[in-house]
Design a protein around this motif. Structure first.
Motif, mmCIF file in Angstrom:
data_model
loop_
_atom_site.group_PDB
_atom_site.id
_atom_site.type_symbol
_atom_site.label_atom_id
_atom_site.label_comp_id
_atom_site.label_asym_id
_atom_site.label_seq_id
_atom_site.Cartn_x
_atom_site.Cartn_y
_atom_site.Cartn_z
ATOM 1 N N VAL A 260 0.829 -1.227 -0.042
ATOM 2 C CA VAL A 260 -0.181 0.125 0.135
ATOM 3 C C VAL A 260 0.772 1.299 -0.119
ATOM 4 O O VAL A 260 1.894 1.412 0.876
ATOM 5 C CB VAL A 260 -0.790 -0.085 1.348
ATOM 6 C CG1 VAL A 260 -1.748 1.234 1.123
ATOM 7 C CG2 VAL A 260 -1.760 -1.089 1.113
ATOM 8 N N ALA A 261 0.658 2.092 -0.972
ATOM 9 C CA ALA A 261 1.514 3.432 -1.117
ATOM 10 C C ALA A 261 0.744 4.373 -1.587
ATOM 11 O O ALA A 261 -0.528 4.372 -2.087
ATOM 12 C CB ALA A 261 2.931 3.030 -2.190
ATOM 13 N N THR A 262 1.023 5.767 -1.437
ATOM 14 C CA THR A 262 0.431 6.795 -1.665
ATOM 15 C C THR A 262 0.915 7.555 -2.851
ATOM 16 O O THR A 262 2.216 7.810 -2.942
ATOM 17 C CB THR A 262 0.266 7.718 -0.654
ATOM 18 O OG1 THR A 262 -0.319 7.150 0.351
ATOM 19 C CG2 THR A 262 -0.601 9.012 -1.190
ATOM 20 N N ALA A 263 0.162 7.590 -3.951
ATOM 21 C CA ALA A 263 1.036 8.484 -5.336
ATOM 22 C C ALA A 263 0.659 9.875 -5.267
ATOM 23 O O ALA A 263 -0.647 10.171 -5.145
ATOM 24 C CB ALA A 263 0.528 7.734 -6.390
ATOM 25 N N LEU A 264 1.386 10.749 -5.558
ATOM 26 C CA LEU A 264 1.202 12.004 -5.712
ATOM 27 C C LEU A 264 1.770 12.613 -7.293
ATOM 28 O O LEU A 264 2.918 12.205 -7.667
ATOM 29 C CB LEU A 264 2.095 13.088 -4.720
ATOM 30 C CG LEU A 264 1.875 14.630 -4.766
ATOM 31 C CD1 LEU A 264 2.041 15.190 -3.299
ATOM 32 C CD2 LEU A 264 2.742 15.289 -5.811
ATOM 33 N N PHE A 265 0.619 12.748 -7.995
ATOM 34 C CA PHE A 265 0.902 13.091 -9.471
ATOM 35 C C PHE A 265 0.763 14.762 -9.583
ATOM 36 O O PHE A 265 -0.327 15.371 -8.908
ATOM 37 C CB PHE A 265 0.033 12.474 -10.526
ATOM 38 C CG PHE A 265 0.640 12.498 -11.905
ATOM 39 C CD1 PHE A 265 1.552 11.634 -12.272
ATOM 40 C CD2 PHE A 265 0.107 13.437 -12.865
ATOM 41 C CE1 PHE A 265 1.886 11.487 -13.339
ATOM 42 C CE2 PHE A 265 0.680 13.276 -14.105
ATOM 43 C CZ PHE A 265 1.568 12.252 -14.451
ATOM 44 N N VAL A 266 1.610 15.607 -10.206
ATOM 45 C CA VAL A 266 1.761 16.937 -10.270
ATOM 46 C C VAL A 266 2.019 17.347 -11.664
ATOM 47 O O VAL A 266 2.982 16.702 -12.495
ATOM 48 C CB VAL A 266 2.633 17.748 -9.412
ATOM 49 C CG1 VAL A 266 4.429 17.183 -9.611
ATOM 50 C CG2 VAL A 266 2.764 19.076 -9.591
ATOM 51 N N ASP A 267 1.189 18.333 -12.194
ATOM 52 C CA ASP A 267 1.303 18.570 -13.792
ATOM 53 C C ASP A 267 1.224 20.044 -14.061
ATOM 54 O O ASP A 267 0.289 20.688 -13.225
ATOM 55 C CB ASP A 267 0.305 17.566 -14.603
ATOM 56 C CG ASP A 267 0.616 17.750 -16.155
ATOM 57 O OD1 ASP A 267 1.777 18.241 -16.512
ATOM 58 O OD2 ASP A 267 -0.365 17.553 -16.805
ATOM 59 N N ALA B 101 -3.667 3.252 -8.056
ATOM 60 C CA ALA B 101 -3.648 4.301 -7.120
ATOM 61 C C ALA B 101 -2.862 5.223 -7.933
ATOM 62 O O ALA B 101 -2.954 6.576 -8.178
ATOM 63 C CB ALA B 101 -2.970 4.169 -6.125
ATOM 64 N N VAL B 102 -1.877 4.943 -8.929
ATOM 65 C CA VAL B 102 -0.929 5.782 -9.950
ATOM 66 C C VAL B 102 -2.043 6.331 -10.861
ATOM 67 O O VAL B 102 -1.937 7.630 -10.976
ATOM 68 C CB VAL B 102 0.167 4.947 -10.248
ATOM 69 C CG1 VAL B 102 0.907 5.952 -11.411
ATOM 70 C CG2 VAL B 102 1.052 4.493 -9.301
ATOM 71 N N ASN B 103 -2.741 5.403 -11.476
ATOM 72 C CA ASN B 103 -3.728 6.063 -12.555
ATOM 73 C C ASN B 103 -4.518 7.073 -11.792
ATOM 74 O O ASN B 103 -4.950 8.076 -12.561
ATOM 75 C CB ASN B 103 -4.296 4.816 -13.015
ATOM 76 C CG ASN B 103 -3.528 4.119 -13.919
ATOM 77 O OD1 ASN B 103 -2.582 4.553 -14.491
ATOM 78 N ND2 ASN B 103 -3.634 2.657 -14.000
ATOM 79 N N GLU B 104 -5.111 6.699 -10.759
ATOM 80 C CA GLU B 104 -6.255 7.425 -10.014
ATOM 81 C C GLU B 104 -5.597 8.951 -9.886
ATOM 82 O O GLU B 104 -6.363 9.633 -9.887
ATOM 83 C CB GLU B 104 -6.484 6.931 -8.784
ATOM 84 C CG GLU B 104 -7.671 7.406 -8.141
ATOM 85 C CD GLU B 104 -8.250 7.005 -6.826
ATOM 86 O OE1 GLU B 104 -9.459 7.355 -6.489
ATOM 87 O OE2 GLU B 104 -7.593 6.084 -6.472
ATOM 88 N N ALA B 105 -4.251 8.855 -9.375
ATOM 89 C CA ALA B 105 -3.654 10.302 -9.071
ATOM 90 C C ALA B 105 -3.504 11.180 -10.252
ATOM 91 O O ALA B 105 -3.652 12.215 -10.315
ATOM 92 C CB ALA B 105 -2.479 10.113 -8.364
ATOM 93 N N ALA B 106 -3.180 10.331 -11.405
ATOM 94 C CA ALA B 106 -3.107 11.189 -12.580
ATOM 95 C C ALA B 106 -4.210 11.707 -12.972
ATOM 96 O O ALA B 106 -4.356 12.933 -13.682
ATOM 97 C CB ALA B 106 -2.415 10.150 -13.677
#
Length: 537
Positions: free
Chosen positions: A360-367, A477-482
């Protein structure tokens, strides 16, 4: 798979050279050598060359004269103690005149010969250039060549004077005289070599970067040890044997002579042993001090390679080892900058293998908002400069909260909290980092952005082939953050977080967030409950 997005091709960042601290290391004499990795003579300051030549020339001249005086003293002493001068009679004057004439002649010939050898060996110092291979060999052999000059002149003198003595005086006196001269020649050559080899070490330190230690003509530790034994023990014992074994016309008791020779041998032996010991212990001490610095984590140390023997090989090996450690540290630093320090440490610990785990990890995506229009309006170098400042804010904020900037994707960045190393309360750290990134970018006023934060089960590990690996994080989770990032660009706070993140964060962090909307994200069937930041400016 991880999110992908069409982005413009941006020229890679030009990394400016880092400031390299001045390096220093103890030399063989306990002094500091400012040269970091190894220098040729071309790196010597011009102001240091002429004094080095003068010091070498004057020093070798002083050593030659002093060693010759010591040799003459040995000859005189042995003759006096053996009683030969008392029986030479009128022929002693002839021998004295011939010996004096030869001394003057040999002094002139030896000086001219030595000057030629020295000029051949060190004239490149005056010319301010690096020596050729041949010149380096000549410089390395300078002590041995000068010793050969001294030995040759003494050998010729021994044969000449012993032959003349055989004609003028009884045979035993001629033998006595010849052995005394030979003993003086041995003392002169041995002392001259030991002191001369020590004197020319600064020159050797320069040429040993052209020709390696241990080359032909180099003085070995064994040779120095033999010469030290000769001066410390061999010559005094030979003098004692001459006093006792040669026939004597006078019947004086030899006890006093033997006591005197023994005392002289003790003094001369102690001095020779000190010179030899210092020639070995000084570079060893310098290497020990350098290795002590290496054990403390320093890789900018260097010992001066100023010895042509096995000690020089050891000095060079120490420098090669430190250079290898420095190169390894540089590669580790470059590796860490490309993949992150945590990923680099994990790879170095477990090796290059295709491995990973689900966690379980938390992804942060910034654009960046509207980067295509910015790239069109701005010159490429200005646009890249803005992006670099933006990414610097991302790296600082994520690193401060224990996260990993996993990759840059054009004008976007994927950051992970909880991989590759577990992170307590990763959700709180990710939300705090998101706010810091948003606030830092808004303070500059250069770019607009959107940030999405999501949490869930992901695969974190190395993917690819054995020839080319990449650490990545793959999961919903990565896709959801994006996808949240796309929506966050229309939110006033510019941050959207999933309900899974906010529900698991610390209560004091949750107090700064408020429900936003239930959104249907692109590529997902179920709606996502989202939260936004209440503390935005």
């Amino acid at each position: 798979m991880g999110p992908t997005k069409p982005t413009e091709r941006i020229p890679p960042e030009s990394v400016p050279p880092e400031d390299v601290p001045a390096e220093s290391a103890p030399t063989g004499d306990g002094q500091t050598d400012p040269d970091p990795v190894g220098r040729g003579l071309g790196d010597l300051l011009p102001a240091t060359r002429l004094p080095l030549v003068l010091r070498t020339s004057i020093g070798l001249a002083v050593i030659g004269v002093s060693a010759s005086v010591c040799g003459a003293a040995v000859v005189t002493l042995v003759l006096l103690l053996s009683g030969a001068p008392t029986t030479a009679g009128r022929h002693g004057l002839v021998l004295a005149i011939v010996a004096g004439s030869y001394v003057i002649l040999s002094a002139v010939a030896g000086t001219v010969w030595a000057m030629w050898l020295q000029r051949r060996a060190v004239h490149w110092l005056v010319l301010r250039r690096t020596p050729t291979l041949t010149e380096a060999h000549h410089a390395l052999r300078l002590p041995a060549d000068l010793t050969a000059v001294t030995g040759t002149l003494w050998a010729v003198g021994c044969v000449l004077l012993a032959g003349l003595a055989a004609v003028l005086v009884p045979a035993w006196e001629a033998v006595d005289f010849g052995l005394a001269v030979a003993l003086g020649g041995l003392a002169t050559t041995a002392i001259g070599f030991l002191l001369g080899e020590r004197l020319v070490r600064p020159v050797h330190a320069a040429v040993l970067h052209v020709i390696p230690p241990g080359s032909a003509g180099s003085a070995t530790v064994r040779a120095r040890l033999v010469l030290t034994w000769l001066v410390a023990s061999g010559l005094p014992l030979l003098a004692v044997l001459l006093v006792l074994a040669l026939p004597r016309l006078n019947s004086a008791e030899p006890t006093g002579s033997l006591i005197f020779l023994s005392g002289l041998g003790l003094v001369v032996g102690a001095a020779a042993t000190v010179v030899f010991a210092r020639s070995v212990t000084a570079p060893l001490r310098a290497m020990r001090l350098a290795l002590d610095q290496v054990t403390l984590g320093r890789t900018d140390v260097r010992v001066s390679v100023d010895d042509s023997s096995e000690i020089g090989l050891l000095q060079r090996s120490v420098n090669d080892m430190v250079l290898g450690l420095r190169e390894q540290e540089r590669l580790r630093d470059l590796f860490g900058r490309h993949v992150g320090t945590d990923v680099a440490a994990n790879a170095l610990e477990h090796g290059a293998q295709l491995a990973g785990d689900v966690r379980v990890a938390t992804a942060l995506f910034v654009d960046v908002v509207d980067s295509t229009a910015l790239a069109y309006r701005l010159p490429p170098e200005e646009f890249v400069a803005k992006l670099n400042r933006f990414f610097a804010a991302v790296v600082d904020a994520v690193g401060a909260h224990g996260g990993l900037v996993n990759k840059f994707q054009g004008d976007a960045a994927l950051c992970v909290f909880g991989a590759p190393n577990p992170l307590p309360d990763a959700e709180t750290a990710a939300l705090a980092a998101a706010r810091e990134i948003r606030d830092a970018v808004r303070r500059t006023g250069e770019l607009d952005l959107g940030i999405g934060v999501a949490s869930g089960r992901v695969f974190a590990g190395r993917l690819g082939a054995r020839e080319r690996l990449e650490y990545t994080v793959i999961g919903d989770a990565v896709n959801e953050a994006a996808r949240l990032t796309e929506k966050a660009k229309q939110v006033r706070s510019r941050i959207l977080a999933s309900d899974a993140v906010v529900s698991r964060c610390a209560p004091e962090e949750r107090a700064g967030w408020t429900p936003y909307r239930s959104l249907r994200l692109r590529g997902r069937r179920e709606r996502t409950e989202t939260w936004t930041d209440l503390t935005h400016p």
